[in-house]
Design a protein around this motif. Structure first.
Motif, PDB file in Angstrom:
ATOM      1  N   CYS A 551       0.850  -1.085   0.050  1.00 49.39           N
ATOM      2  CA  CYS A 551      -0.095   0.060   0.037  1.00 49.39           C
ATOM      3  C   CYS A 551       0.808   1.239  -0.089  1.00 49.39           C
ATOM      4  O   CYS A 551       1.223   1.701   1.009  1.00 49.39           O
ATOM      5  CB  CYS A 551      -0.967   0.139   1.067  1.00 49.39           C
ATOM      6  N   TYR A 552       1.311   1.753  -1.248  1.00 48.46           N
ATOM      7  CA  TYR A 552       1.807   3.032  -1.296  1.00 48.46           C
ATOM      8  C   TYR A 552       1.004   4.241  -1.883  1.00 48.46           C
ATOM      9  O   TYR A 552      -0.082   3.972  -2.025  1.00 48.46           O
ATOM     10  CB  TYR A 552       3.006   2.926  -2.368  1.00 48.46           C
ATOM     11  N   GLY A 553       1.689   5.315  -2.458  1.00 47.96           N
ATOM     12  CA  GLY A 553       0.972   6.487  -2.504  1.00 47.96           C
ATOM     13  C   GLY A 553      -0.187   6.358  -3.822  1.00 47.96           C
ATOM     14  O   GLY A 553      -1.193   6.803  -3.784  1.00 47.96           O
ATOM     15  N   GLY A 554      -0.061   5.483  -4.656  1.00 47.07           N
ATOM     16  CA  GLY A 554      -0.784   5.105  -5.906  1.00 47.07           C
ATOM     17  C   GLY A 554      -1.816   4.236  -5.543  1.00 47.07           C
ATOM     18  O   GLY A 554      -2.502   3.747  -6.475  1.00 47.07           O
ATOM     19  N   ILE A 556      -3.612   3.939  -2.694  1.00 52.10           N
ATOM     20  CA  ILE A 556      -4.422   4.445  -1.416  1.00 52.10           C
ATOM     21  C   ILE A 556      -5.932   4.331  -1.724  1.00 52.10           C
ATOM     22  O   ILE A 556      -6.810   3.784  -1.167  1.00 52.10           O
ATOM     23  CB  ILE A 556      -4.211   5.771  -0.776  1.00 52.10           C
ATOM     24  N   ARG A 558      -7.513   2.654  -4.342  1.00 51.64           N
ATOM     25  CA  ARG A 558      -7.989   1.380  -4.393  1.00 51.64           C
ATOM     26  C   ARG A 558      -8.275   0.769  -3.252  1.00 51.64           C
ATOM     27  O   ARG A 558      -9.291  -0.042  -3.125  1.00 51.64           O
ATOM     28  CB  ARG A 558      -7.064   0.904  -5.507  1.00 51.64           C
ATOM     29  N   ARG A 560      -8.839   1.905  -0.248  1.00 50.65           N
ATOM     30  CA  ARG A 560     -10.102   2.360   0.459  1.00 50.65           C
ATOM     31  C   ARG A 560     -11.256   1.835  -0.008  1.00 50.65           C
ATOM     32  O   ARG A 560     -12.258   1.659   0.633  1.00 50.65           O
ATOM     33  CB  ARG A 560      -9.873   4.112   0.361  1.00 50.65           C
ATOM     34  N   GLU A 564     -14.154  -0.078   1.722  1.00 47.71           N
ATOM     35  CA  GLU A 564     -15.401   0.201   1.750  1.00 47.71           C
ATOM     36  C   GLU A 564     -16.379  -0.763   1.363  1.00 47.71           C
ATOM     37  O   GLU A 564     -17.480  -1.144   1.957  1.00 47.71           O
ATOM     38  CB  GLU A 564     -15.813   1.461   0.986  1.00 47.71           C
TER      39      GLU A 564
ATOM     40  N   PHE B  24       1.807  -2.028 -12.781  1.00 50.37           N
ATOM     41  CA  PHE B  24       2.032  -0.424 -12.833  1.00 50.37           C
ATOM     42  C   PHE B  24       1.835   0.118 -14.173  1.00 50.37           C
ATOM     43  O   PHE B  24       2.028  -0.653 -15.213  1.00 50.37           O
ATOM     44  CB  PHE B  24       3.411  -0.178 -12.222  1.00 50.37           C
ATOM     45  N   LYS B 190      -3.774  -9.057  -9.728  1.00 49.97           N
ATOM     46  CA  LYS B 190      -4.215  -7.894 -10.199  1.00 49.97           C
ATOM     47  C   LYS B 190      -5.158  -8.249 -11.367  1.00 49.97           C
ATOM     48  O   LYS B 190      -4.759  -8.919 -12.443  1.00 49.97           O
ATOM     49  CB  LYS B 190      -2.948  -6.934 -10.457  1.00 49.97           C
ATOM     50  N   ASN B 247       7.748   6.304   2.304  1.00 49.64           N
ATOM     51  CA  ASN B 247       6.725   5.506   2.333  1.00 49.64           C
ATOM     52  C   ASN B 247       5.873   5.638   3.883  1.00 49.64           C
ATOM     53  O   ASN B 247       4.736   5.706   3.790  1.00 49.64           O
ATOM     54  CB  ASN B 247       6.838   4.107   2.173  1.00 49.64           C
ATOM     55  N   TYR B 250       3.310   8.600   3.385  1.00 50.86           N
ATOM     56  CA  TYR B 250       1.941   7.876   2.665  1.00 50.86           C
ATOM     57  C   TYR B 250       1.235   7.584   4.121  1.00 50.86           C
ATOM     58  O   TYR B 250      -0.093   7.773   4.088  1.00 50.86           O
ATOM     59  CB  TYR B 250       2.167   6.585   1.682  1.00 50.86           C
ATOM     60  N   TRP B 251       1.979   6.505   4.835  1.00 54.29           N
ATOM     61  CA  TRP B 251       1.143   5.962   5.691  1.00 54.29           C
ATOM     62  C   TRP B 251       0.800   6.903   7.212  1.00 54.29           C
ATOM     63  O   TRP B 251      -0.312   6.230   7.800  1.00 54.29           O
ATOM     64  CB  TRP B 251       2.079   4.640   6.450  1.00 54.29           C
ATOM     65  N   TYR B 256       1.754  14.564  -0.653  1.00 55.53           N
ATOM     66  CA  TYR B 256       2.865  14.173  -1.567  1.00 55.53           C
ATOM     67  C   TYR B 256       2.683  14.718  -2.978  1.00 55.53           C
ATOM     68  O   TYR B 256       1.394  14.678  -3.335  1.00 55.53           O
ATOM     69  CB  TYR B 256       3.181  12.691  -1.561  1.00 55.53           C
ATOM     70  N   VAL B 264       0.333   9.491  -9.034  1.00 51.91           N
ATOM     71  CA  VAL B 264      -0.492  10.096  -8.133  1.00 51.91           C
ATOM     72  C   VAL B 264       0.073  11.052  -6.851  1.00 51.91           C
ATOM     73  O   VAL B 264       1.023  10.783  -6.604  1.00 51.91           O
ATOM     74  CB  VAL B 264      -1.159   8.836  -7.185  1.00 51.91           C
ATOM     75  N   ARG B 271      -7.084  14.353  -4.627  1.00 53.18           N
ATOM     76  CA  ARG B 271      -5.964  13.660  -5.036  1.00 53.18           C
ATOM     77  C   ARG B 271      -6.007  13.362  -6.554  1.00 53.18           C
ATOM     78  O   ARG B 271      -7.124  13.453  -7.063  1.00 53.18           O
ATOM     79  CB  ARG B 271      -6.350  12.064  -4.461  1.00 53.18           C
ATOM     80  N   ARG B 273      -4.515  11.927 -10.371  1.00 56.01           N
ATOM     81  CA  ARG B 273      -3.789  10.876 -11.130  1.00 56.01           C
ATOM     82  C   ARG B 273      -3.555  11.584 -12.455  1.00 56.01           C
ATOM     83  O   ARG B 273      -4.482  11.594 -13.203  1.00 56.01           O
ATOM     84  CB  ARG B 273      -4.445   9.607 -11.202  1.00 56.01           C
ATOM     85  N   GLU B 296      -9.777  13.283  -7.648  1.00 60.54           N
ATOM     86  CA  GLU B 296     -10.740  12.810  -6.764  1.00 60.54           C
ATOM     87  C   GLU B 296     -10.518  13.657  -5.350  1.00 60.54           C
ATOM     88  O   GLU B 296      -9.552  13.900  -4.576  1.00 60.54           O
ATOM     89  CB  GLU B 296     -10.360  11.515  -6.359  1.00 60.54           C
ATOM     90  N   LEU B 298     -11.098  14.540  -1.425  1.00 60.78           N
ATOM     91  CA  LEU B 298     -11.039  13.958  -0.343  1.00 60.78           C
ATOM     92  C   LEU B 298     -11.762  14.712   0.621  1.00 60.78           C
ATOM     93  O   LEU B 298     -10.999  15.238   1.580  1.00 60.78           O
ATOM     94  CB  LEU B 298      -9.687  13.582  -0.213  1.00 60.78           C
ATOM     95  N   VAL B 302     -13.420  11.176   4.419  1.00 60.89           N
ATOM     96  CA  VAL B 302     -12.512  10.028   3.847  1.00 60.89           C
ATOM     97  C   VAL B 302     -11.333  10.220   4.196  1.00 60.89           C
ATOM     98  O   VAL B 302     -10.360   9.252   4.302  1.00 60.89           O
ATOM     99  CB  VAL B 302     -12.541  10.572   2.243  1.00 60.89           C
ATOM    100  N   GLU B 306      -8.982   7.262   5.766  1.00 61.63           N
ATOM    101  CA  GLU B 306      -7.774   6.636   5.233  1.00 61.63           C
ATOM    102  C   GLU B 306      -6.668   6.837   6.137  1.00 61.63           C
ATOM    103  O   GLU B 306      -5.733   5.973   6.360  1.00 61.63           O
ATOM    104  CB  GLU B 306      -7.060   7.657   3.803  1.00 61.63           C
TER     105      GLU B 306
END
Lengths: 598, 378
Positions: A551-554, A556, A558, A560, A564, B24, B190, B247, B250-251, B256, B264, B271, B273, B296, B298, B302, B306
């Motif tokens: 789970c990295y910046g890109g 988050i 997805r 979330r 949900e 990716f 994926k 990282n 992010y957490w 960023y 992103v 947010r 992309r 998006e 936030l 939300v 997160e």
């Protein structure tokens, strides 16, 4: 019309043996409906029904044949409606018993023939579909003669499809069926038997009656003798085949009375109508009150649909006096109704009508029968729901049925084997023909309501035919089995089973639940218990991992959204104690025996 | 004028080839376009510059395979980026040569994240990886030789055909290198990837075995002296803080900025992309315009959600005050009774109000993190 020119009769037959086709031909041949109008008329009626919501069934059609008035009284065609058949038969003096020339006598034919004989009806045996290439009219006639105790030569041979022999059927009705008995004098205190009823949203309860004594006319104050309900007849008349008002309905005649009553429960089928001014002293012998024997919980899959389900049941009840329902609350399934049915087909029909006509999505619990339980104070209590059964039982009675099963003789073995597995008691066996055998058994109804019919069909490659009637309550070695999830009993899953089957049924259910309950944060024991004694146990092992690796910046957004979704899934769960169980798990378990019944 | 963002992500999408499991934004080959792409990145940086704080904490170059980028272009990019306290570059083992290691080192890179994935040739083949086990080891030594004292290895477990003994061997090989940092991911199918098409059924079959694998990874690494500081990340217990600072941002729910196709950004409650398509990206920046982005919003609720979702991945307590309104009031008590979560106060006092103190998950709670989070959120 004087009595010796009136004949009242029914056509009784196994499904698909040609009852409706014969009725249609009779309507045409007697010019009640012209061949050209036949279709149009039927369609008109349906449109009318759609427009006005009338659901009057043409229960008794009056036709003319060679200066006679014949009343053809309809009977429902299935085993569950035996009681309806019997009440229709009480309005008749005779019955045309139709058997398919290719199929021969079926269990239902036997049941219906016995009913007719019990009601002292004159039977006109008819073999239909003699035009079919695979027809065996001689064989079918021999079976039929054997069944009704006549000679094969007296059995009429017809094709309702081509019309061949239909006139002879009407002649036989006039010649063989006795005229009705009763007091013709207009001064006689009138009596009429209500043999069915229907509900019209504009005109109220419509009673279908067979007049026995005297006569009935519109605008007359009437009384239903058993219930004491008073009303004024808005209209009296007969079906030909649509409703036709008449000045009077006289002794021996069959027709309808529009009561204007807005509540079907105020006029019971089987009651006797009489005049308020010149009341009869004694009512006619009525019918036994028919009690539902098969019960199941009906729950909307979406709890918001509960009010719709309630309305739908109310509306069905208007035209289906046999349907019983009362509110039921289950911690697992929410709000619903415990419904009582005459039998499995009745249950299927009700369920299908609710789903099709009222667009409801239903969860139907596995059906159970009515039980009688001896209470501490010595009274017998009738229980419709396993969850209401006392946990420790002194004495319990369960309904038994008399079953007639007809099979080719090579399948006698498998049928006996099945009946033994189902706690059946052999009564007797007769050969209907050198090839076909009737087996009479007594069986607990509870053994029938699950998958008996499917089993019977599959073990006889579809050849067996089956019918039953209720024989009464007998004491049974029964146990209440409760299912506990994490030590919490789940009401909807309690069941009453024979003691010998308790272990295997409990084990099967518990295993199935173990597969269906999603793993939780902790071990979840799933148990089957009789009283405090656990008879089967499985464990849903605790989940050990529930986390997505990356789970990295890109990622988050997805993640979330997945979260949900997971939360929404939890909200749909039913809470049993601390355990979250998806409704689907209950559904899978409750519909355990639902496969392939429709 | 300057902004407050202290974390910059730069996406370098180019790869020698595409691995089957990867979802990716990547571009295979196109060496001729590397220069144009770096031009684009720098133009985008210029457009967004005012969002950045005067001093950056972290920069992360991800991919793709950043080290597949033409060395000249990579160097041009690195020299033009603003300085930061931590600069990480992702590298594939087969691209790490002594000159490349030296290039990174002399341009301010102080941390390399090496995509080892496995040390079993058979499993590397399943993943379509080019590098063999020896490439991983030699890349690691080249980096050490160039002076890198903060190297991370990526490992993947749950590769179809991987036995428990294979996993033990992979962990053993990784520990033998004694990297400062390890990221261990369960292979995810994926949707839409070639890999899912080929191995999806197998991944579903082995789902239950993965519970063992995850526990094994955590136990072994913690036993070997690593700190399990995030669900999938471990760092050596060391006087230095060897966690990935980028990282962690992010957490911890920091803002960023992301540069490059498909990157992103999260900035002030929004947010976005950037378009994943190279052509439109370059065209827009060539005309000095911002490339197309998918935005998006936030809302606070939300953001709180997160915050809980990401914060509970860490081994540090999540302060309750800021997120209390988003929590199910009864859930924490329930999770505490199940031994999955713990309420803590800074100075060891008994917890007072519902939103006092912080929450931390137990080991089991962390293994069940997604379910626990779903429970905890109202």
């Amino acid at each position: 019309m004087d009595l010796d020119h009136i004949r009242n009769f029914s056509i009784i037959a196994h499904i698909d043996h040609g009852k409706s086709t014969l009725a249609d031909r009779i309507l045409e041949l007697t010019k009640t409906v012209s061949g050209r109008d036949m279709r149009a008329q039927v369609l008109d009626t349906m449109e009318l029904e759609r427009e006005r919501g009338i659901t009057i069934k043409a229960q008794a059609v009056r036709v003319s044949w060679k200066a006679h008035e014949l009343n053809l009284i309809d009977t429902p065609g299935h085993v569950d409606f035996t009681y309806e058949v019997s009440r229709s038969l009480q309005a008749c003096e005779g019955a045309v018993l139709v058997v398919d020339a290719a199929q021969g006598v079926e269990a239902q034919t036997v049941a219906n023939a016995y009913l007719a004989i019990e009601n002292n009806l004159e039977i006109v045996p008819v073999v239909n579909k003699i035009d079919l290439p695979q027809a065996d009219p001689d064989g079918a006639a021999a079976e039929l003669a054997e069944l009704v105790g006549g000679k094969p030569e007296d059995v009429l041979r017809i094709s309702a499809k081509t019309g061949d022999g239909v006139a002879e059927v009407l002649d036989a009705v006039v010649e063989r069926i006795p005229m009705p008995a009763g007091l013709v004098s207009p001064k006689a205190p009138p009596r009429a038997l209500v043999f069915d009823s229907s509900y019209d949203q504009y005109r109220g309860v419509v009673a279908f009656v067979r007049v026995v004594d005297g006569s009935f006319a519109a605008r007359e104050p009437l009384r239903a003798m058993a219930q004491g309900t008073r009303f004024e007849a808005e209209e009296a008349g007969f079906f030909a085949p649509t409703m036709k008002a008449a000045d009077t309905l006289g002794a021996g005649e069959v027709g309808y009375v529009i009561t204007g009553l807005k509540d079907v429960s105020r006029l019971r089928v089987g009651d006797t109508l009489t005049s308020e001014r010149r009341p009869a002293a004694e009512p006619l012998p009525g019918y036994k009150d028919v009690k539902p024997m098969v019960f199941a919980g009906l729950f909307p899959t979406d709890s918001d649909d509960y009010p719709d389900l309630r309305d739908a049941l109310e509306r069905l009840k208007l035209n289906d006096a046999a349907l019983f329902y009362e509110p039921e609350t289950s911690q697992a399934l929410g709000f619903g109704f415990r419904c009582g049915f005459l039998g499995l087909l009745h249950m299927e029909i009700v369920r299908e009508r609710l789903e099709r006509e009222f667009d409801l999505d239903l969860l139907v619990t596995a059906p159970n029968v009515a039980y009688r339980v001896l209470e501490r104070d010595g009274d017998w209590l009738e229980v419709h729901n396993p969850a209401e059964m006392p946990r420790e039982l002194d004495a319990v009675e369960e309904p038994y049925i008399r079953a007639s099963i007809i099979v080719p003789k090579s399948y006698v073995g498998p049928v006996m084997e099945l009946n033994n597995e189902r706690r059946g008691r052999f009564d007797h066996m007769e050969y209907l023909s050198p090839e076909r055998v009737l087996l009479a058994y007594e069986l607990p109804l509870a053994e029938i309501v699950l998958d008996y019919y499917d089993q019977l069909k599959s073990r006889t490659r579809g050849y067996a035919s089956f019918d039953y009637d209720v024989a009464g309550f007998r004491e049974g070695q029964l146990a209440r089995v409760d299912i506990l999830i994490a030590d919490e009993p789940v009401d909807a899953l309690s069941m009453i089973v024979h003691r010998e089957a308790a272990y295997s049924r409990g084990k099967a259910l518990v295993e199935r639940l173990r597969q269906e309950i999603p793993r939780q944060f902790f071990d979840v024991p799933v148990q089957a218990a009789i009283g405090s004694r656990v008879i089967a146990r499985e464990t849903v092992k605790a989940k050990r991992k529930d986390v997505l690796a990356k789970c990295y910046g890109g990622d988050i957004t997805r993640k979330r959204k997945l979260l949900e979704k997971q939360k929404a899934g939890k909200r749909r769960m039913k809470q049993v104690g601390a355990v979250e169980v998806p409704q689907e798990a209950f559904l899978a378990v409750l519909n355990l025996n639902d496969g392939g019944k429709k | 004028m300057s902004g407050s963002i202290r974390h910059l992500y730069v996406h370098l999408p180019f790869c020698a080839h595409r691995c089957g499991y990867c979802d990716f934004v990547t571009i295979v080959g196109r060496r001729g376009q590397h220069a144009a792409y770096v031009d684009g990145l720098l133009a985008e940086l210029a457009l967004e510059r005012e969002l950045l704080a005067p001093e950056l904490e972290t920069i992360f170059l991800g991919g793709g395979t950043p080290t597949f980028t033409q060395p000249r272009e990579l160097e041009r990019l690195l020299t033009t980026l603003p300085p930061a306290a931590e600069v990480t570059v992702e590298a594939n083992p087969e691209t790490v040569t002594p000159p490349l290691a030296a290039l990174l080192r002399r341009n301010g890179v102080d941390r390399v994240s090496l995509g080892a994935q496995s040390f079993q040739p058979r499993l590397l083949a399943v993943l379509d990886r080019v590098a063999g086990p020896d490439d991983v080891r030699s890349a690691f030594y080249h980096l050490r030789d160039a002076g890198f004292d903060n190297i991370s290895l990526d490992l993947i477990y749950g590769i179809p055909g991987q036995r428990p003994s294979d996993l033990d061997a992979d962990i053993g090989e990784a520990l033998a290198l004694w990297p400062e940092h390890l990221s261990c991911y369960e292979l995810e199918a994926k949707p839409g990837t070639r890999f899912t098409h080929a191995h999806g059924a197998e991944l579903r079959r082995q789902a239950e075995a993965m519970e063992d694998y995850f526990e094994r990874v955590v136990q072994t690494l913690v036993g070997a002296g690593y700190r399990w500081y995030e669900t999938a990340n471990f760092c050596r217990v060391d006087p230095r803080d060897l966690r990935s600072r980028h990282n962690l941002a992010y957490w911890r729910g920091r803002d960023y900025l992301g540069l490059g196709i498909g990157a992103v950004s999260t900035v002030s409650g929004e947010r976005w992309r950037t378009t994943p398509r190279l052509g439109p990206y370059l065209a827009a920046l060539g005309a000095d315009r911002r490339p197309l982005r998918e935005v998006e919003p936030l809302p606070d609720s939300v953001q709180r959600e997160e915050r809980v979702m990401l914060g509970l991945r860490l081994d540090e307590p999540l302060p309750l005050e800021a997120v209390a309104t988003s929590l199910d009031p009864g859930a924490l008590g329930r999770l505490e009774r199940l031994g999955l979560a713990r309420r803590v106060l800074g100075d060891g006092e008994a917890p007072a109000g519902a939103d006092a103190g912080a929450v931390t998950l137990t080991t089991r709670g962390r293994l069940l993190g997604d379910g626990v989070t779903a429970d905890l959120l109202a």
